[in-house]
Scaffold this motif. Structure first.
Motif, PDB file in Angstrom:
ATOM      1  N   GLY A 196       0.846  -1.193   0.000  1.00 38.25           N
ATOM      2  CA  GLY A 196       0.000   0.000   0.000  1.00 38.25           C
ATOM      3  C   GLY A 196       0.874   1.232   0.000  1.00 38.25           C
ATOM      4  O   GLY A 196       2.094   1.139  -0.135  1.00 38.25           O
ATOM      5  N   ILE A 197       0.236   2.390   0.181  1.00 37.00           N
ATOM      6  CA  ILE A 197       1.006   3.642   0.182  1.00 37.00           C
ATOM      7  C   ILE A 197       1.708   3.851   1.525  1.00 37.00           C
ATOM      8  O   ILE A 197       2.875   4.189   1.583  1.00 37.00           O
ATOM      9  CB  ILE A 197       0.089   4.846  -0.137  1.00 37.00           C
ATOM     10  CG1 ILE A 197      -0.409   4.751  -1.596  1.00 37.00           C
ATOM     11  CG2 ILE A 197       0.791   6.177   0.115  1.00 37.00           C
ATOM     12  CD1 ILE A 197       0.651   5.057  -2.650  1.00 37.00           C
ATOM     13  N   ILE A 249      -3.191   0.409   3.562  1.00 34.97           N
ATOM     14  CA  ILE A 249      -2.754  -0.901   3.055  1.00 34.97           C
ATOM     15  C   ILE A 249      -3.895  -1.431   2.173  1.00 34.97           C
ATOM     16  O   ILE A 249      -4.979  -1.732   2.677  1.00 34.97           O
ATOM     17  CB  ILE A 249      -2.502  -1.884   4.229  1.00 34.97           C
ATOM     18  CG1 ILE A 249      -1.475  -1.335   5.227  1.00 34.97           C
ATOM     19  CG2 ILE A 249      -2.115  -3.267   3.709  1.00 34.97           C
ATOM     20  CD1 ILE A 249      -0.046  -1.449   4.821  1.00 34.97           C
ATOM     21  N   ASN A 250      -3.659  -1.519   0.890  1.00 40.48           N
ATOM     22  CA  ASN A 250      -4.765  -1.899  -0.002  1.00 40.48           C
ATOM     23  C   ASN A 250      -4.406  -3.014  -0.990  1.00 40.48           C
ATOM     24  O   ASN A 250      -5.056  -3.178  -2.021  1.00 40.48           O
ATOM     25  CB  ASN A 250      -5.293  -0.668  -0.758  1.00 40.48           C
ATOM     26  CG  ASN A 250      -4.214  -0.033  -1.645  1.00 40.48           C
ATOM     27  OD1 ASN A 250      -3.066  -0.458  -1.624  1.00 40.48           O
ATOM     28  ND2 ASN A 250      -4.600   0.964  -2.418  1.00 40.48           N
ATOM     29  N   VAL A 302      -4.862  -6.169  -1.017  1.00 41.78           N
ATOM     30  CA  VAL A 302      -5.892  -7.167  -1.335  1.00 41.78           C
ATOM     31  C   VAL A 302      -6.867  -6.596  -2.367  1.00 41.78           C
ATOM     32  O   VAL A 302      -7.173  -7.233  -3.386  1.00 41.78           O
ATOM     33  CB  VAL A 302      -6.640  -7.629  -0.061  1.00 41.78           C
ATOM     34  CG1 VAL A 302      -7.837  -8.485  -0.423  1.00 41.78           C
ATOM     35  CG2 VAL A 302      -5.698  -8.405   0.856  1.00 41.78           C
ATOM     36  N   ASP A 303      -7.310  -5.368  -2.122  1.00 45.63           N
ATOM     37  CA  ASP A 303      -8.229  -4.705  -3.045  1.00 45.63           C
ATOM     38  C   ASP A 303      -7.580  -4.560  -4.433  1.00 45.63           C
ATOM     39  O   ASP A 303      -8.186  -4.870  -5.468  1.00 45.63           O
ATOM     40  CB  ASP A 303      -8.580  -3.326  -2.453  1.00 45.63           C
ATOM     41  CG  ASP A 303      -9.527  -2.547  -3.344  1.00 45.63           C
ATOM     42  OD1 ASP A 303     -10.409  -3.183  -3.953  1.00 45.63           O
ATOM     43  OD2 ASP A 303      -9.391  -1.304  -3.430  1.00 45.63           O
ATOM     44  N   VAL A 304      -6.327  -4.086  -4.435  1.00 50.96           N
ATOM     45  CA  VAL A 304      -5.619  -3.889  -5.704  1.00 50.96           C
ATOM     46  C   VAL A 304      -5.462  -5.226  -6.431  1.00 50.96           C
ATOM     47  O   VAL A 304      -5.730  -5.325  -7.637  1.00 50.96           O
ATOM     48  CB  VAL A 304      -4.240  -3.223  -5.467  1.00 50.96           C
ATOM     49  CG1 VAL A 304      -3.420  -3.171  -6.749  1.00 50.96           C
ATOM     50  CG2 VAL A 304      -4.402  -1.818  -4.905  1.00 50.96           C
ATOM     51  N   ALA A 305      -5.067  -6.255  -5.693  1.00 49.44           N
ATOM     52  CA  ALA A 305      -4.836  -7.564  -6.331  1.00 49.44           C
ATOM     53  C   ALA A 305      -6.134  -8.106  -6.934  1.00 49.44           C
ATOM     54  O   ALA A 305      -6.128  -8.668  -8.030  1.00 49.44           O
ATOM     55  CB  ALA A 305      -4.268  -8.551  -5.314  1.00 49.44           C
ATOM     56  N   ARG A 306      -7.255  -7.918  -6.220  1.00 48.76           N
ATOM     57  CA  ARG A 306      -8.550  -8.387  -6.755  1.00 48.76           C
ATOM     58  C   ARG A 306      -8.876  -7.665  -8.053  1.00 48.76           C
ATOM     59  O   ARG A 306      -9.302  -8.266  -9.033  1.00 48.76           O
ATOM     60  CB  ARG A 306      -9.663  -8.104  -5.744  1.00 48.76           C
ATOM     61  CG  ARG A 306      -9.871  -9.240  -4.790  1.00 48.76           C
ATOM     62  CD  ARG A 306     -11.305  -9.188  -4.251  1.00 48.76           C
ATOM     63  NE  ARG A 306     -11.288  -9.725  -2.902  1.00 48.76           N
ATOM     64  CZ  ARG A 306     -11.376  -8.995  -1.799  1.00 48.76           C
ATOM     65  NH1 ARG A 306     -11.525  -7.686  -1.856  1.00 48.76           N
ATOM     66  NH2 ARG A 306     -11.321  -9.576  -0.622  1.00 48.76           N
ATOM     67  N   LYS A 307      -8.636  -6.356  -8.040  1.00 47.48           N
ATOM     68  CA  LYS A 307      -8.951  -5.569  -9.248  1.00 47.48           C
ATOM     69  C   LYS A 307      -8.031  -5.953 -10.413  1.00 47.48           C
ATOM     70  O   LYS A 307      -8.465  -6.004 -11.561  1.00 47.48           O
ATOM     71  CB  LYS A 307      -8.863  -4.075  -8.942  1.00 47.48           C
ATOM     72  CG  LYS A 307     -10.047  -3.657  -8.073  1.00 47.48           C
ATOM     73  CD  LYS A 307     -10.193  -2.179  -7.904  1.00 47.48           C
ATOM     74  CE  LYS A 307     -11.612  -1.909  -7.383  1.00 47.48           C
ATOM     75  NZ  LYS A 307     -11.704  -0.850  -6.405  1.00 47.48           N
ATOM     76  N   ILE A 308      -6.788  -6.217 -10.077  1.00 52.89           N
ATOM     77  CA  ILE A 308      -5.828  -6.638 -11.107  1.00 52.89           C
ATOM     78  C   ILE A 308      -6.296  -7.964 -11.719  1.00 52.89           C
ATOM     79  O   ILE A 308      -6.269  -8.155 -12.933  1.00 52.89           O
ATOM     80  CB  ILE A 308      -4.412  -6.792 -10.478  1.00 52.89           C
ATOM     81  CG1 ILE A 308      -3.806  -5.418 -10.168  1.00 52.89           C
ATOM     82  CG2 ILE A 308      -3.500  -7.598 -11.381  1.00 52.89           C
ATOM     83  CD1 ILE A 308      -2.546  -5.481  -9.329  1.00 52.89           C
ATOM     84  N   ILE A 343       3.801  -9.328  -5.058  1.00 48.00           N
ATOM     85  CA  ILE A 343       3.648  -8.299  -4.020  1.00 48.00           C
ATOM     86  C   ILE A 343       4.851  -8.242  -3.089  1.00 48.00           C
ATOM     87  O   ILE A 343       5.255  -9.257  -2.519  1.00 48.00           O
ATOM     88  CB  ILE A 343       2.316  -8.466  -3.238  1.00 48.00           C
ATOM     89  CG1 ILE A 343       2.405  -7.755  -1.888  1.00 48.00           C
ATOM     90  CG2 ILE A 343       1.887  -9.888  -3.046  1.00 48.00           C
ATOM     91  CD1 ILE A 343       1.126  -7.584  -1.205  1.00 48.00           C
ATOM     92  N   HIS A 344       5.422  -7.049  -3.021  1.00 48.35           N
ATOM     93  CA  HIS A 344       6.491  -6.761  -2.058  1.00 48.35           C
ATOM     94  C   HIS A 344       5.788  -6.258  -0.799  1.00 48.35           C
ATOM     95  O   HIS A 344       5.056  -5.264  -0.860  1.00 48.35           O
ATOM     96  CB  HIS A 344       7.442  -5.710  -2.659  1.00 48.35           C
ATOM     97  CG  HIS A 344       8.496  -5.244  -1.706  1.00 48.35           C
ATOM     98  ND1 HIS A 344       9.265  -4.121  -1.935  1.00 48.35           N
ATOM     99  CD2 HIS A 344       8.939  -5.765  -0.534  1.00 48.35           C
ATOM    100  CE1 HIS A 344      10.115  -3.959  -0.921  1.00 48.35           C
ATOM    101  NE2 HIS A 344       9.941  -4.939  -0.076  1.00 48.35           N
ATOM    102  N   GLY A 345       6.025  -6.934   0.323  1.00 52.30           N
ATOM    103  CA  GLY A 345       5.284  -6.649   1.548  1.00 52.30           C
ATOM    104  C   GLY A 345       5.714  -5.406   2.296  1.00 52.30           C
ATOM    105  O   GLY A 345       5.757  -5.414   3.532  1.00 52.30           O
ATOM    106  N   ARG A 346       6.075  -4.362   1.611  1.00 56.64           N
ATOM    107  CA  ARG A 346       6.350  -3.068   2.249  1.00 56.64           C
ATOM    108  C   ARG A 346       5.486  -2.000   1.586  1.00 56.64           C
ATOM    109  O   ARG A 346       5.069  -2.150   0.448  1.00 56.64           O
ATOM    110  CB  ARG A 346       7.825  -2.666   2.069  1.00 56.64           C
ATOM    111  CG  ARG A 346       8.795  -3.376   2.969  1.00 56.64           C
ATOM    112  CD  ARG A 346      10.191  -2.727   2.855  1.00 56.64           C
ATOM    113  NE  ARG A 346      11.130  -3.353   3.771  1.00 56.64           N
ATOM    114  CZ  ARG A 346      11.775  -4.488   3.506  1.00 56.64           C
ATOM    115  NH1 ARG A 346      11.588  -5.120   2.362  1.00 56.64           N
ATOM    116  NH2 ARG A 346      12.617  -4.997   4.395  1.00 56.64           N
ATOM    117  N   THR A 347       5.269  -0.908   2.328  1.00 54.02           N
ATOM    118  CA  THR A 347       4.515   0.201   1.743  1.00 54.02           C
ATOM    119  C   THR A 347       5.470   1.097   0.946  1.00 54.02           C
ATOM    120  O   THR A 347       6.696   1.020   1.109  1.00 54.02           O
ATOM    121  CB  THR A 347       3.863   1.057   2.844  1.00 54.02           C
ATOM    122  OG1 THR A 347       4.893   1.610   3.670  1.00 54.02           O
ATOM    123  CG2 THR A 347       2.904   0.223   3.687  1.00 54.02           C
TER     124      THR A 347
END
Ligand SMILES: Cc1cc2nc3c(=O)[nH]c(=O)nc-3n(C[C@H](O)[C@H](O)[C@H](O)COP(=O)(O)O)c2cc1C
Length: 291
Positions: A126-127, A132-133, A135-141, A151-155
């Motif tokens: 997330g930003i 932290i978004n 999950v939302d971004v991945a669903r939309k992708i 996904i890199h697990g840092r903002t």
């Protein structure tokens, strides 16, 4: 990785067991402009199968044009929505895209329709901690037609500080059906195995752990198979890199940076790096490395 995963380095990583290699992120507008420097980074080695080209950009027309220009050389188009560097995010590209998941979805949908190879996306969690978004971004992708998400697990705010949050990576894996590639702080075979088991991701992406030690991919494969692994002399690894770098005309400054990386963690590495730092041509560099 910008400045690291040149074609010679990727070829070595592949030889040592990497499943998928990516170019460094390439500017879509530079590709469209025909920038010689950027186009020199589009080279691949036949051993790299599959190989991904990573593009960044904020202008969808340019990203599509760039993708169409390079797609015949690659197996996957990967879109960078994770870079935190100011010069990239100030244009609205890289991780700035995470501010607008719908925009990412529109981008992905249009690129998927425009090219004939799979499209994947690399994101961050997330930003910042309050936004932290992933999950939302991945669903939309996924809904937009992407074939995988990394996904890199840092903002974005974290840059490289703190630890990668593998809980959010695990959550993304639970919530989408496309393959999920987890990324962040995997430097050893032991941690690789732990992260793979705990998160259930389909693959793990290794970045810094391969700098100066592309043999890490063999170490991981051996460890998963046998529970043991060895190490490979850094000079031997560098010599292999150098042969490939010559073959592919890698610029001297890139080779110098790589040489410095290969000395990290070796005995007497610090004075060696000082000497390497002042070399001006390849023959000089080779002499220092021989010593
Ligand atoms: C020198 C360097 C260059 C990088 N360049 C890129 C890049 O071009 N594209 C990208 O998606 N990530 C890039 N990254 C980020 C890595 O791909 C990765 O997400 C990050 O380093 C976390 O993984 P790690 O803990 O395995 O290093 C770069 C990282 C480093 C250290």
């Amino acid at each position: 990785m910008a400045g690291v995963t040149d074609v010679a380095f990727r070829t070595l990583a592949k030889k040592y067991g990497a499943g998928l290699t990516y170019t460094e992120f390439l500017s879509s507008s530079a590709i469209v402009r025909g920038s010689k420097k950027t186009l020199s980074l589009v080279k691949t080695d036949p051993i790299e199968k599959p190989v991904a080209v990573q593009l960044f950009g904020h202008n969808i027309k340019e990203v599509i044009q760039a993708a169409k220009l390079v797609e015949n050389k690659f197996d996957i188009i990967d879109i960078n929505c994770g870079c935190p560097a100011w010069k990239v995010i100030k244009t609205g590209a890289g991780s700035a895209m995470l501010n607008d998941p719908d925009k990412i979805a529109t981008f992905v949908g249009k690129i998927v329709s425009a090219v004939n190879i799979p499209v994947t996306v690399k994101i961050r969690s997330g930003i910042d901690a309050k936004h932290i978004n992933a999950v939302d971004v991945a669903r939309k992708i996924q809904d937009a037609g992407a074939s995988a998400v990394a996904i890199h697990g840092r903002t974005q705010k974290q840059g490289y500080r703190g630890n990668a949050d593998w809980k959010i990576i695990t959550k993304v894996k639970e919530e989408v059906d496309i393959p999920v590639i987890g990324n962040g702080d995997v430097f050893t075979p032991e941690v690789f195995e732990k992260r793979l088991e705990e998160s259930g991701v389909d693959a793990i992406m290794i970045a810094r752990g391969a700098i100066g030690n592309p043999y890490v991919f063999t170490q991981i494969k051996d460890y998963i198979k046998t529970g043991e692994y060895d190490s490979k002399d850094k000079k031997e690894q560098f010599d292999e890199y150098l042969n490939l770098a010559r073959k592919y005309n890698i610029p001297f400054l890139t080779i110098k940076t790589q040489a410095i990386s290969f000395t990290k963690g070796t005995q007497g590495g610090a004075p060696l790096r000082n000497k390497l730092g002042v070399t001006k041509m390849l023959r000089q560099l080779e002499k220092v490395m021989e010593k």
